[in-house]
Scaffold this motif. Sequence first.
Motif, mmCIF file in Angstrom:
data_model
loop_
_atom_site.group_PDB
_atom_site.id
_atom_site.type_symbol
_atom_site.label_atom_id
_atom_site.label_comp_id
_atom_site.label_asym_id
_atom_site.label_seq_id
_atom_site.Cartn_x
_atom_site.Cartn_y
_atom_site.Cartn_z
ATOM 1 N N LYS A 70 0.821 -1.209 0.000
ATOM 2 C CA LYS A 70 0.000 0.000 0.000
ATOM 3 C C LYS A 70 0.858 1.262 0.000
ATOM 4 N N SER B 224 -7.632 2.576 -2.627
ATOM 5 C CA SER B 224 -6.715 1.471 -2.895
ATOM 6 C C SER B 224 -7.285 0.113 -2.492
ATOM 7 N N PHE C 217 -6.412 -3.732 -4.021
ATOM 8 C CA PHE C 217 -5.747 -4.782 -3.247
ATOM 9 C C PHE C 217 -6.585 -6.038 -3.095
#
Length: 115
Positions: free
Chosen positions: A33, A51, A55
């Motif tokens: 990250k 994000s 992921f």
Amino acid sequence: MLQCLGKERNRMSKKSINILFQKRDKAVAKKDKKLFLYTQLKNLEIKNSYSNGYFKLSKLKSKVLHIEKYDNKNNSWIAFVKEEYYQHGKFSHKGYLIYKLINDDGRFVIYDITW
């Protein structure tokens, strides 16, 4: 002479933008990250494009299709990018996104995304 310098600067900018998207692909593959956010302005999440969704993927494969200067100051660009999304190692779907980029202290970062 100035025109040649301008073309060389554009070539270097395009190379730097391609590297930026390679970093995002690598960040997704490694679930990193910090690296992912490093590609974004001030290392922050972009509104409406967090994000966490990236992921959930096992792999992201980005291809910069087109790049254009966004303003006359030469520090803002638009990139049209094809993204292929993989889940559990298998191709899931693809999308075409428009990224707004800015040259911030000598490196390109993303400051907005249009889906």
